[in-house]
Scaffold this active site. Structure first.
Site, PDB file in Angstrom:
ATOM      1  CE1 TYR A 144      -3.782   2.404   0.742  1.00  0.00           C
ATOM      2  CE2 TYR A 144      -2.402   3.228   2.525  1.00  0.00           C
ATOM      3  CZ  TYR A 144      -3.516   3.359   1.713  1.00  0.00           C
ATOM      4  OH  TYR A 144      -4.353   4.424   1.876  1.00  0.00           O
ATOM      5  CG  ASP A 239       5.840   3.730   0.615  1.00  0.00           C
ATOM      6  OD1 ASP A 239       6.199   4.420   1.607  1.00  0.00           O
ATOM      7  OD2 ASP A 239       4.652   3.535   0.318  1.00  0.00           O
ATOM      8  CE  LYS A 267       2.418   4.980   8.249  1.00  0.00           C
ATOM      9  NZ  LYS A 267       1.027   5.218   8.560  1.00  0.00           N
TER      10      LYS A 267
HETATM   11  N1  HOZ Z   1      -3.799   2.838   6.182  1.00  0.00           N
HETATM   12  C1  HOZ Z   1      -3.325   2.991   7.497  1.00  0.00           C
HETATM   13  C2  HOZ Z   1      -2.547   1.855   7.983  1.00  0.00           C
HETATM   14  N2  HOZ Z   1      -1.756   1.181   7.069  1.00  0.00           N
HETATM   15  C3  HOZ Z   1      -4.428   3.281   8.479  1.00  0.00           C
HETATM   16  C4  HOZ Z   1      -4.469   4.696   8.746  1.00  0.00           C
HETATM   17  C5  HOZ Z   1      -5.423   5.134   9.851  1.00  0.00           C
HETATM   18  O1  HOZ Z   1      -6.506   4.604   9.977  1.00  0.00           O
HETATM   19  O2  HOZ Z   1      -5.046   6.028  10.568  1.00  0.00           O
END
Ligand code: HOZ
Length: 426
Positions: A144, A239, A267
């Site tokens: 992702y 990434d 992050k």
């Molecule tokens: N897509 C995020 C984790 N891989 C989740 C993000 C969220 O809900 O804060």
């Protein structure tokens, strides 16, 4: 444990927020039940609206590497807030951040700050296309890279959790520009390049996959990506939004000793505030405006509050820090696998730096199909058992877990005791 306050907040939230959440995985659709609404964090713990305490293995999906509410980070943010919240103009803090990142991650000559991981990967893809003059992108199924159109094709994270592999709204013409291959399969990559090599702008990969559980790269996979892309004049994008400054001081590229052309970050480097970044060699980055013609911009980019939080978070992250963090994360992962075996459940897992994943019902995990065919319902029962006993894991079998330095051996042992009790009841 009761969660009446969370339940009524969820009911209220659904009246004005789609699905009651601002990011789909949070809705608990993958695991069932209602999401928990949080109020406060402290070190390894988070506290919900009913006052329940949980050991937190989500850590804001990665940023909380020092634990919640770390005094140095809070102080840095408070101090900056008392000067200014933002200018939309340059500050010295942005230079400090760029200097810090360039020093930690040798493949970066130049780095541009943005506001999220999605923005970072979207911009890196545009840059790769602009710099190479090619259109095709290679990604790996279950990886992702945020929710921009080009990258939302057979992706991981929420789209896996919700079972929407290809989102409506992504034009077919754009989806066709993205080739989806199998993570950890170098031969598949060789084959794609032998067919489309002169049309591929870039390969983008999470060097440690963190959005289909947590999957480490097989030995040689990342090095193969490096040599195949170089041989065909394509760029390699790591990434590292999740892995950057989380699995090692210089990210996964330091750990596996493979230098990409472009790196995306987020992050940890924002310490919990909204931040992303992309950077790489001077030659490639000089295609970005105002030096080059590839356009990218943002009013909040390099926001001083976010820079202050990020710099305070990065300051203690040295080699010893990662040795301790990694040892604790392995202790947790190994302990969970032992307990699952003790309770008669086949499982497999990975731990890299401060990231981990345990897959129930799979004896090996090296790509998407292994996770997709695992015992998701067993994970969901395990998740709820832990939740009701004060341990908060990601509300989806397709997400990684995150350990902070505040998770000491006592906290890990407490987690394992709870897991043992829960598994005995499943
Ligand atoms: N897509 C995020 C984790 N891989 C989740 C993000 C969220 O809900 O804060």
């Amino acid at each position: 444990m009761t969660r009446q306050a969370s339940d009524s907040l969820f009911e209220r939230a659904q009246k004005t927020i789609p699905g009651g959440v601002n990011s789909p995985v949070r809705a608990f659709k993958g695991v069932g039940g209602n999401p928990v609404f949080f109020v406060r964090g402290d070190g390894p713990y988070v506290y919900d609206a009913d006052g329940n305490r949980y050991i937190d293995y989500v850590g804001s999906w990665g940023p909380m590497i020092l634990g919640h509410n770390h005094p140095a980070v809070v102080e840095a943010v408070q101090q900056q807030a008392s000067s200014a919240l933002g200018f939309g103009a340059p500050t010295e803090l942005e230079i400090q951040m760029a200097e810090d990142l360039v020093e930690r991650i040798p493949s970066l000559d130049l780095v541009r700050m943005v506001n999220s991981g999605t923005e970072a990967t979207m911009s890196a893809i545009r840059l790769a296309r602009g710099a190479t003059g090619r259109d095709l992108i290679v990604k790996f199924q279950g990886c992702y890279h945020g929710h921009s159109d080009s990258l939302l094709v057979k992706a991981g994270s929420g789209v896996l959790t919700l079972g929407i592999p290809n989102s409506p709204g992504v034009p077919a013409a754009i989806a066709e520009m993205t080739l989806n291959l199998t993570f950890n399969d170098s031969n598949g990559v060789r084959q794609a390049f032998s067919e489309y090599g002169d049309k591929i702008a870039a390969v983008i990969v999470e060097p440690v996959a963190g959005n289909m559980g947590c999957i480490a790269p097989l030995p040689g996979f990342l090095a193969d990506l490096r040599s195949i892309t170089s041989a065909h004049g394509a760029l390699l994008i790591f990434d590292e939004v999740m892995t950057g400054c989380r699995v090692a001081r210089g990210g996964a590229q330091e750990l596996y000793n493979v230098a990409p052309d472009l790196t995306t970050l987020g992050k940890v480097i924002g310490g919990g505030l909204p931040v992303g970044a992309f950077g790489g060699s001077r030659e490639v980055m000089e295609h970005i405006a105002p030096l080059g013609g590839v356009y990218q911009a943002g009013t909040l980019s390099g926001n001083p509050l976010a820079m202050a939080a990020g710099l305070a978070t990065l300051a203690p992250l040295n080699t010893d820090f990662y040795a301790t963090l990694s040892a604790r994360t392995h202790r947790l992962k190994d302990g969970l696998l032992e307990l699952l075996a003790k309770h008669g459940m086949a499982s497999s897992g990975h731990a890299v730096g401060g990231m981990f994943g345990v897959v129930i019902g799979a004896s090996e995990v090296s790509h998407f199909e292994h996770v997709a065919n695992s015992a998701i319902s067993a994970y969901n029962r395990f998740f709820h058992g832990l939740l009701d006993n004060g341990v908060y894991l990601a509300p989806s079998a397709f997400e990684a877990g995150f350990v902070s330095i505040a998770h000491d051996d006592g906290v890990i042992d407490e987690t394992l005791q709870v897991a043992d009790q829960v598994l005995a009841t499943l």
